[in-house]
Each structure stands twice: as structure tokens, then as C-alpha cells.
Design an enzyme around this catalytic site. Sequence first.
Site, PDB file in Angstrom:
ATOM      1  N   ARG A 159       0.902  -0.685  -7.495  1.00 52.18           N
ATOM      2  CA  ARG A 159       1.453  -1.196  -6.239  1.00 52.18           C
ATOM      3  C   ARG A 159       2.443  -2.312  -6.573  1.00 52.18           C
ATOM      4  O   ARG A 159       2.077  -3.458  -6.746  1.00 52.18           O
ATOM      5  CB  ARG A 159       0.319  -1.710  -5.354  1.00 52.18           C
ATOM      6  CG  ARG A 159       0.661  -1.768  -3.871  1.00 52.18           C
ATOM      7  CD  ARG A 159      -0.559  -2.129  -3.047  1.00 52.18           C
ATOM      8  NE  ARG A 159      -1.557  -1.091  -3.076  1.00 52.18           N
ATOM      9  CZ  ARG A 159      -1.573  -0.021  -2.285  1.00 52.18           C
ATOM     10  NH1 ARG A 159      -0.617   0.142  -1.401  1.00 52.18           N
ATOM     11  NH2 ARG A 159      -2.536   0.876  -2.364  1.00 52.18           N
ATOM     12  N   SER A 201       3.166  11.940  -1.001  1.00 51.18           N
ATOM     13  CA  SER A 201       2.768  12.093   0.401  1.00 51.18           C
ATOM     14  C   SER A 201       3.868  12.872   1.104  1.00 51.18           C
ATOM     15  O   SER A 201       5.028  12.445   1.108  1.00 51.18           O
ATOM     16  CB  SER A 201       2.574  10.722   1.047  1.00 51.18           C
ATOM     17  OG  SER A 201       2.008  10.843   2.330  1.00 51.18           O
TER      18      SER A 201
END
Length: 424
Positions: free
Chosen positions: A275, A350
Site C-alpha cells: 500500500r 479489480s
Amino acid sequence: MHNIRRIREDAAGFDAALARRGLSPVSAGLLALDQRRRASLAAFEQMQAARNALSKRIGEAKARGEDAAPLLAEAAAMGEAIAREEEEAQRLGAELDAALAALPNLPDPEVPDGSGEADNVELRRWGTPRAFSWTPLQHFELGERLGLMDFETAGRIAGARFTVLKGPLARLERALGQFMLDLQTGQGGYIEVSPPLLVREAAVFGTNQLPKFADDLFRTTDGRWLIPTAEVPLTNLVRESVLDEAELPLRVTALTPCFRSEAGAAGRDTRGMLRQHQFMKVELVSITRPEDSEAEHARMTACAEAVLQALGIPYRVVDLCAGDLGFGAARTFDIEAWLPGQGAWREISSCSNCRDFQARRMDARCRAAGRKGTRFVHTLNGSGIAVGRALIAVMENYQEEDGSITIPDVLRPYMGGMSRIGPA
């Protein structure tokens, strides 16, 4: 962006769909605001008609040589009232638009029910996780032992959530991005685009990052925004346009840096590269006719899966439940790679079908040959795939007991024939 007409036609259905996302009913308030706006518009139009009639009377009075001063005074007062009513109608319209823009997309009926990640439904798996005869390391342990991943220096330069990659590990990241681009422009049939990394506010609004997620973005001093993903400029390629349906689907891809503040990720994945504020990603975007978007969604997901299959990375595909959907998505398939260092499945791609949600915000339409009217296109976006997370997956899945990393066969041509990464 939602169509207020649809809410008028089925307010209960609209509230029921939002309830699947865990949101309270909103249609009553929206419809009341819409009624006030429509009443104000009607009053404005009536006042304009009355002023037009008065103007005619003034002209007739002057033609007869009569004193038109009282009528002119009445017209002046009427003009002020009309201006006030117009301003009120515009204010109510802006308030309604803002309220609609703050609401997420409605989940497709096929989306599974649920409130969070635990309720997502696994659709399929590919590959078998490797059995290690030793305890596998996480990527940051491997990178630091190799002397090729430096978080300390990155912290001195830029702060937390940045990384310095060196030597063959930096080249491996570059190789992954080039390999993905070649795969998607070749086998996937996407058109490569080199888009702006700085965009105007309207572009970020069009792909629904604004206004809700402003804190997750970086803004420049001149009011532009650093892209959180190439979805923003790629999808906005068709903003404020009418496309010929014969030219659809339009499929585009880009390898770009992405910038995110990770405002909502405090305390999550603080170690390593999972992240980051800055990372590379190959983005896939499709623009389709409404009736084609569901099939395109499956196709896009398969294109992202092809990357992991070529790399030999085990993964699974999950159908996100209603409570875990992203703001603009009607349906999303996440691809989660197996990370042996973590012993967990982690999202690496995604792929989302936004239906006409973004197209309404961008005013992107299409028209079939011979038809007079237009309709909104459907937009889809997906990671094809996140380069940094792919690097993590390769490092952890291809690690050796001595801490070296075997390079997957498909990447060796991009690495000058190198087959292994050892200590610097």
C-alpha cells in the site's frame, strides 16, 4: 450519477438497492427536493410567459400613443422577480445534483448480498500454491536481504509508504510493466495510450473519485489532480462525446504511475510495498454499448487473469458482495494472488462494470446508425495488473531458500536473459 427520473418511477426499488450497500432510504428527500426544483422551474416559465405578454401590451400601448410608463414599471418589477426565481431554480438544481452525485452506484441483481469482505463469493481458483520446505519470507524481507529494496532511504527522501528499488529488482518491476502492456495490446486487443498524469477536477468527478474521495487524492497548487489510476484519463477520453455504436467496444490500456494518499489506510500494510503513495499499474478500460457490458466484464477479467497465468502465480477470483463494492461499480470481480510470505490471498486486480454511472457524469453517449436518439455508454475498468503487487507476488512465489529469486520464464526476455536475482 443517478437519473432522478428513474427514482421517480421506482423510489422503493432505488432505496432497496441502496439498502444492499448498507445505506438508509434517501428517495423521499430527493423527490421532495426535485418537486421544489420543478415547481420553481414552472413558476419561472410562467413568469416569463407573463412578461412576454406584458411586452406585447407595452408595444401596443406605444403604437396607440398611450402612456406606457405604468406598464414599463410593472415589467421592471417582473424582471427582478424572474431573476430571483431563476436563481432559486438553479440553486435547487445544483443541490439536487450534489445529492445525487454523493450516492454510490446501485449493485446489479447478481451481486451477492453481504456487508463486507467476509461475504465475498469465491468464483474460481487457478494454480496450486507452492509447497515450501522452509518458512517463506515476505517480499520486504527478501528485498532488504538482497540489498535491492530500500525503505529507509525512501523514507528520508519522501516519507512513509515509498520504496527505492535498485538494480535487477528495479529492472524486474519495469519488465513486469512492459510484459503486461505487450500482453494486453497483443493478446488482449487493447490500444495503448500515454495519458496525462495531471487532470482537471471535472475528469476526476467523471470517474466518481470526487467529491467523496478527495482526501484519498493528491492535488496540485494550480487545482489539478494527480491520477489515482489511469482509469481517470482513459475513461474521460470519451467525455462529452457521442460515439458511433459501430466503433464500440473501445478498449484502451496504459502503464502509468498512480498516486494515492491512502488516507483511509492508517495502520494497514505499513511494511513493504502493498500500500504505497506511488506505484505503477497497467489499467484496462472498455467503453461499450449497454447490452454488451456484461460480456465485456467477463472478457476484461479474463485478460487480467491471463497475466497471472503467464507468470504462474496462483490466484482466485471473487465476486464482491454489495457491501464491499466500490463507489462507482455495479459489479466487481477481484483477482487475489497467493502470497506465501503472508500465507494469504491478496487483491492484485479489480475489474468493475460501472454500467452508465460514469457516463452520466461525463455525458458520454453513443448512437446507432440510422437512429435519431442517443443513449449513455457503459464504462468498465480493471487492473491489468498492479505492477507493484505483481512484483510482490513474483518475489514471494519464486523465492529460493538462499533468499534469491528465480525469474519467471516469460519475463526473462525483458531481463536480458537473466534467470535469477541474487544479493547485490
